[in-house]
Design an enzyme around this catalytic site. Structure first.
Site, PDB file in Angstrom:
ATOM      1  N   LYS A 174       4.228  -1.579  -5.126  1.00 22.55           N
ATOM      2  CA  LYS A 174       3.751  -2.522  -4.102  1.00 22.55           C
ATOM      3  C   LYS A 174       2.242  -2.029  -4.070  1.00 22.55           C
ATOM      4  O   LYS A 174       1.987  -0.854  -4.141  1.00 22.55           O
ATOM      5  CB  LYS A 174       4.264  -1.999  -2.999  1.00 22.55           C
ATOM      6  CG  LYS A 174       4.103  -2.588  -1.403  1.00 22.55           C
ATOM      7  CD  LYS A 174       5.257  -2.110  -0.474  1.00 22.55           C
ATOM      8  CE  LYS A 174       4.311  -2.590   0.837  1.00 22.55           C
ATOM      9  NZ  LYS A 174       3.461  -1.674   1.330  1.00 22.55           N
ATOM     10  N   LYS A 208      16.716   2.744  -0.553  1.00 20.24           N
ATOM     11  CA  LYS A 208      17.468   3.471   0.702  1.00 20.24           C
ATOM     12  C   LYS A 208      18.881   3.286   0.645  1.00 20.24           C
ATOM     13  O   LYS A 208      19.174   1.953   0.803  1.00 20.24           O
ATOM     14  CB  LYS A 208      16.816   3.223   2.002  1.00 20.24           C
ATOM     15  CG  LYS A 208      15.196   3.559   2.112  1.00 20.24           C
ATOM     16  CD  LYS A 208      14.536   3.404   3.226  1.00 20.24           C
ATOM     17  CE  LYS A 208      13.241   3.509   3.509  1.00 20.24           C
ATOM     18  NZ  LYS A 208      12.514   4.694   3.267  1.00 20.24           N
ATOM     19  N   ASP A 261       1.255  -4.865   4.862  1.00 17.52           N
ATOM     20  CA  ASP A 261       1.554  -3.490   4.483  1.00 17.52           C
ATOM     21  C   ASP A 261       3.184  -3.415   4.651  1.00 17.52           C
ATOM     22  O   ASP A 261       3.593  -2.921   3.745  1.00 17.52           O
ATOM     23  CB  ASP A 261       0.966  -2.553   5.232  1.00 17.52           C
ATOM     24  CG  ASP A 261       1.298  -1.106   4.654  1.00 17.52           C
ATOM     25  OD1 ASP A 261       1.461  -1.082   3.306  1.00 17.52           O
ATOM     26  OD2 ASP A 261       1.490  -0.122   5.516  1.00 17.52           O
ATOM     27  N   HIS A 266       8.798  -5.006   3.303  1.00 20.10           N
ATOM     28  CA  HIS A 266      10.012  -3.884   3.779  1.00 20.10           C
ATOM     29  C   HIS A 266      10.669  -4.550   4.786  1.00 20.10           C
ATOM     30  O   HIS A 266      11.913  -4.586   4.796  1.00 20.10           O
ATOM     31  CB  HIS A 266       9.312  -2.852   4.201  1.00 20.10           C
ATOM     32  CG  HIS A 266       8.324  -1.963   3.282  1.00 20.10           C
ATOM     33  ND1 HIS A 266       8.704  -1.894   2.041  1.00 20.10           N
ATOM     34  CD2 HIS A 266       7.584  -1.018   3.381  1.00 20.10           C
ATOM     35  CE1 HIS A 266       8.013  -1.184   1.238  1.00 20.10           C
ATOM     36  NE2 HIS A 266       7.239  -0.509   2.169  1.00 20.10           N
TER      37      HIS A 266
HETATM   38  C1  BG6 Z   1       4.681   2.056   2.590  1.00 22.43           C
HETATM   39  C2  BG6 Z   1       3.712   1.572   3.180  1.00 22.43           C
HETATM   40  O1  BG6 Z   1       4.839   0.972   1.325  1.00 22.43           O
HETATM   41  O2  BG6 Z   1       5.784   2.304   3.394  1.00 22.43           O
HETATM   42  C3  BG6 Z   1       3.097   2.670   4.395  1.00 22.43           C
HETATM   43  O3  BG6 Z   1       2.452   1.435   2.611  1.00 22.43           O
HETATM   44  C4  BG6 Z   1       4.418   3.174   5.095  1.00 22.43           C
HETATM   45  O4  BG6 Z   1       2.076   2.346   5.088  1.00 22.43           O
HETATM   46  C5  BG6 Z   1       5.616   3.161   4.171  1.00 22.43           C
HETATM   47  O5  BG6 Z   1       4.084   4.301   5.938  1.00 22.43           O
HETATM   48  C6  BG6 Z   1       7.137   3.575   5.078  1.00 22.43           C
HETATM   49  O6  BG6 Z   1       7.969   3.935   4.100  1.00 22.43           O
HETATM   50  P1  BG6 Z   1       9.098   4.975   4.641  1.00 22.43           P
HETATM   51  O7  BG6 Z   1      10.058   5.027   3.312  1.00 22.43           O
HETATM   52  O8  BG6 Z   1       8.159   6.318   5.131  1.00 22.43           O
HETATM   53  O9  BG6 Z   1       9.608   4.386   5.758  1.00 22.43           O
END
Ligand code: BG6
Length: 535
Positions: A174, A208, A261, A266
């Site tokens: 990503k 996850k 982002d 996500h």
């Molecule tokens: C990343 C983003 O893809 O995912 C970040 O670029 C973010 O900004 C992160 O902090 C969050 O992932 P996780 O697994 O720490 O919740």
């Protein structure tokens, strides 16, 4: 409620163990960006965990490619130091680490120069001769601007060509594009050199365990799916709250912002798991088609249904933190959002009329990712003397991280001669049933690429459908920069306007909290309600 009322932990463990354990076929993993943060923090630790779990074949090897001039020995040493530092007092499993580190080789190279790829080709040919391993997984752990050029060079060098016993696959990290047009252009470019089934577009949220468990929860249990629709669900809240700021990534974040982002990737993955129609099998294309259909059914997001925010200075865990505009490489008058909350509608028979509220932000009061499915309230004739807002709705909360588990809240009668209703909850915590497995979240993803299972990866049309859903919003924001930033304090729960977004519909966000005592959500239930009469 105590776990004693649900199935015994032993039963759950047995069920988990039924999963067949298999080993990945022999392969060479080529990591572009071998010296980068992603390789150090996630890819290499994930490989180490796969070694510990016995998932990698003896003929497995890694070739790390990067611009720094260093020897294989120096690369191994720097990774050993990093692994030791992260294992701290527990120490590393020296047997597993030595197994892996002795299979790691470093190659200095430039991601855009043909010579790098001819050299790589020679190395891979040597490996084929020595160990009869022709399978190669290329991992693009580089800055996004190199995705297209590296794949082009791989194609030009003939490294993407497959033959019997020699598959070629590419993991693309990503961000996949920064809007619809750039995602389409990148897809078109890389599809000149690879076929779709060779491309594994990562969204690490799908690595996850708790995210993968959503499908099992929905489709392996008889009690949820019949309720999973607009007849029974009032609304859904998806929260990805972070305490971190931009962590030295100011330059990247300034041109990205919270929406790009986190949302079409996500948060939409969580949305897809909750909202998609049941697939007929776990076949990658069947699952991915269902997800894509869901994204295609998202009603175009309009700015009136969105709140953006940027953090000001504040206090987090008792420590003063700077405002976003004072982070390194951030403009002093930056209009980049670090928080976004949206109300989405899904135009299909299952979800029409059910609001999906999504929010994510940096520097919030707690780190938590959770999905709350709020069911319609009970008709209250029986409890007419009870103020309706005090007759709580049932909420199924899926806690993705860090306190993994789920809870169901419901009303119960307080013991006593009068009918007093109180909010109670049944809680399931992963840690109560399953042995914690040390993982960074990339283990399943890398293993799945090695065995050729693309279920947890994004197909070209899925990525494009997700960007398409937010493109109107991106366009409108491009012409209308926010003028009220910063509008929330670091350490808080986000801008007040986000509360109004839900209040408009008579709803309210659940509090952002990382701790989940076993009787959850009591504060919102208020004091017990007394209903006149005896049962
Ligand atoms: C990343 C983003 O893809 O995912 C970040 O670029 C973010 O900004 C992160 O902090 C969050 O992932 P996780 O697994 O720490 O919740």
């Amino acid at each position: 409620m105590s776990t004693a009322t649900t199935i015994a932990p032993e039963t759950a463990t047995t069920a988990a163990n039924i999963r067949p354990s298999r080993q990945a076929p022999p392969a060479t993993l080529v990591i572009f960006g071998a010296g980068g943060d992603l390789t150090k923090r996630l890819v290499v630790p994930a490989l180490y965990h796969l070694v510990q779990a016995g998932k990698l074949a003896d003929e497995f090897a890694v070739i790390g490619v990067d611009r720094n001039d260093q020897t294989t020995e120096q690369w191994r040493q720097s990774l050993t130091a990093m692994m030791q530092a992260s294992a701290q007092a527990a120490g590393i499993d020296t047997e597993a680490w030595s197994w892996l580190s002795h299979r790691m080789h470093y190659m200095r190279g430039n991601f855009t120069e043909p010579e790098t790829f001819s050299q790589l080709k020679r190395l891979l040919a040597e490996r084929l001769k020595q160990s009869n391993t022709g399978n190669v997984l290329f991992y693009l752990a580089t800055a996004a601007r190199f995705f297209g050029p590296v794949i082009e060079q791989l194609g030009r060098a003939g490294l993407t060509q497959q033959s019997a016993g020699a598959w070629r696959r590419v993991i693309v990290e990503k961000p996949f594009g920064h809007d619809l047009a750039s995602a389409q252009a990148l897809n078109a470019w890389i599809l000149k050199f690879l076929s779709e089934d060779q491309i594994y577009r990562i969204d690490h949220f799908l690595g996850k365990e708790t995210v993968q468990n959503i499908l099992v929860l929905r489709f392996a249990n008889g009690i949820f799916e019949p309720l999973w629709n607009r007849d029974h669900v009032d609304h859904v809240q998806i929260t990805v709250a972070e305490m971190v700021g931009v962590e030295g990534r100011g330059r990247f974040y300034e041109t990205t912002g919270a929406l790009r982002d986190m949302v079409p990737n996500h948060l939409f993955q969580l949305l897809a798991m909750i909202g998609m129609e049941p697939p007929i099998s776990f076949d990658a294309d069947v699952v991915r088609a269902k997800k894509t259909e869901l994204f295609q059914a998202i009603h175009p997001v309009v700015p009136e249904n969105v709140v953006r925010g940027q953090y000001g200075a504040g206090v987090l865990l008792g420590r003063s933190v700077l405002d976003y505009r004072h982070e390194p490489n951030v403009a002093p008058d930056s209009a980049t959002e670090t928080y976004v909350a949206l109300k989405l509608g899904i135009d299909n028979w299952r979800w029409a009329g059910v609001p999906f509220y999504l929010r994510t932000g940096k520097r919030l009061s707690a780190r938590t990712t959770e999905i709350a499915v709020q069911f319609r309230r009970a008709p209250y004739a029986l409890f007419r003397d009870t103020p309706v807002e005090r007759l709580p709705a049932n909420i199924l909360t899926l806690r993705i991280q860090p306190d993994e588990g789920l809870s169901v809240s419901f009303s119960a009668k307080r013991p006593g001669s009068e009918i007093e209703i109180d909010g109670v909850a049944m809680d399931f915590a992963y840690r109560d049933y399953f042995e914690p497995v040390e993982a960074v979240g990339y283990e399943t993803l890398i293993f799945d690429c090695l065995i050729g299972d693309a279920t947890l990866f994004q197909r070209a049309d899925t990525v494009e459908a997700a960007w398409r859903a937010v493109q109107g919003l991106l366009d409108s924001w491009a012409h209308d920069p926010a003028n009220d930033f910063p509008n929330y304090a670091a350490g808080g729960s986000g801008p007040e306007a986000a509360d109004r977004l839900l209040a408009r519909d008579g709803n309210a966000w659940l509090p952002i909290r990382a701790d989940h005592p076993h009787t959850v959500i009591r504060p919102e239930f208020g004091a017990p309600n007394t209903v006149k009469g005896t049962p």
